[in-house]
Design an enzyme around this catalytic site. Sequence first.
Site, mmCIF file in Angstrom:
data_model
loop_
_atom_site.group_PDB
_atom_site.id
_atom_site.type_symbol
_atom_site.label_atom_id
_atom_site.label_comp_id
_atom_site.label_asym_id
_atom_site.label_seq_id
_atom_site.Cartn_x
_atom_site.Cartn_y
_atom_site.Cartn_z
ATOM 1 N N SER A 119 0.856 -1.159 0.092
ATOM 2 C CA SER A 119 -0.147 0.109 0.089
ATOM 3 C C SER A 119 0.873 1.189 0.145
ATOM 4 O O SER A 119 0.325 2.491 -0.365
ATOM 5 C CB SER A 119 -0.908 0.011 1.089
ATOM 6 N N ASP A 340 -4.023 5.827 11.749
ATOM 7 C CA ASP A 340 -3.257 5.361 10.675
ATOM 8 C C ASP A 340 -1.923 6.100 10.809
ATOM 9 O O ASP A 340 -1.954 7.340 10.109
ATOM 10 C CB ASP A 340 -3.878 5.461 9.189
ATOM 11 N N HIS A 343 0.409 5.068 6.702
ATOM 12 C CA HIS A 343 0.074 5.440 5.398
ATOM 13 C C HIS A 343 0.602 6.997 5.204
ATOM 14 O O HIS A 343 0.747 7.589 6.500
ATOM 15 C CB HIS A 343 -1.062 5.365 4.700
#
Length: 363
Positions: A119, A340, A343
């Site tokens: 990702s 998160d 990312h």
Amino acid sequence: MGFRCKSLLCLFLLVWLVFLQEASAGQHYYNVTRFRGRKQESGCNLFQGKWVFDPSYPFYDSSGCPFVDPEFDCLKYGRPDKQYLKYSWKPDACDLPRFDGASFLAKWRGKKIMFVGDSLSLNMWESLACMIHASVPNSKTTYVRKDPLSFVIFEDYAVTLYLYRTPYLVDIVRENVGAVLNLGSINGGNAWKGMDMLVFNSWHWWTHKGKSQAWDYIRDGSELYKDMDRYVAFNKGLTTWANWVDSNVDPTKTKVFFQGISPTHYEGREWNQPKKNCYGELEPLSGSSYPAGAPPAAAILNKILVSMKKPVYLLDITTLSQLRKDAHPSTYSGEHSGNDCSHWCLPGLPDTWNQLLYAALVM
């Protein structure tokens, strides 16, 4: 079957990793000479520098880019501050060229570019697509999202940006015992052939355990293990990838990059604020070094890159990304619940990764 880490083995591994990390501390394997086949005029290390406030940033608005996933669209999902958008990377010894999407498309007309990895590759792929789109907003595009292969075509230039999702680079195969991470198998590489540029990435999934772990067993040759030291596994898997590149890539036809190890910011003790994580962080760390130093995975990657026969340019984004504790989606993600700190928001830090990719190609 099974694996137990004996105390002497673990001690040896720890010493070995520390040695590698210290040995690599003064070296930068961005391979300018090997990659370009000639000496770089400026001698500039693009990855040694600091973050500076720059009101001309960002490169684009996420609301105007059709390629941004909800998980990276921090402003859309409620992030109240915008200062994190206004920083540019300033190398100590030179200036980065400003990204020019039209020039990039002209140079790569008719070419195929592929990002390969997890990702974080998705993060960088979407960023580059948005940066190019902002430069040529009226250019016709074809956009297809599938698993494992997605792509964006800028039709007027016949430039295709591919994304091939494979978190470990090596294969996960189905055997009688279940899903097996095969450290010596890379059949997925058949999809990577014929590209004009390859940008690889892998690390984050190697640390996943429990429900987020994508495999039941690890295969190393004829041996099957329930688990093994993840750094050892990463080293073995990345060695298989390196052998694939050495055996399958023609440097006169394909440029190869490795994206580098993207850091996380879940542990504030890494930057001397033990009660914090990325949530609520509003600005980068000052200076050009990270208190916790480089992660061991970076030393493993460096060791493998310098042993390869074919040229691979390391986009050494680890330290400059470690300084950006403010640049994660945190709780402002449209897909991830919780916090998160892995990312990165778009627009945001991955735009700098692509600016460095652009600089590596034009400087």
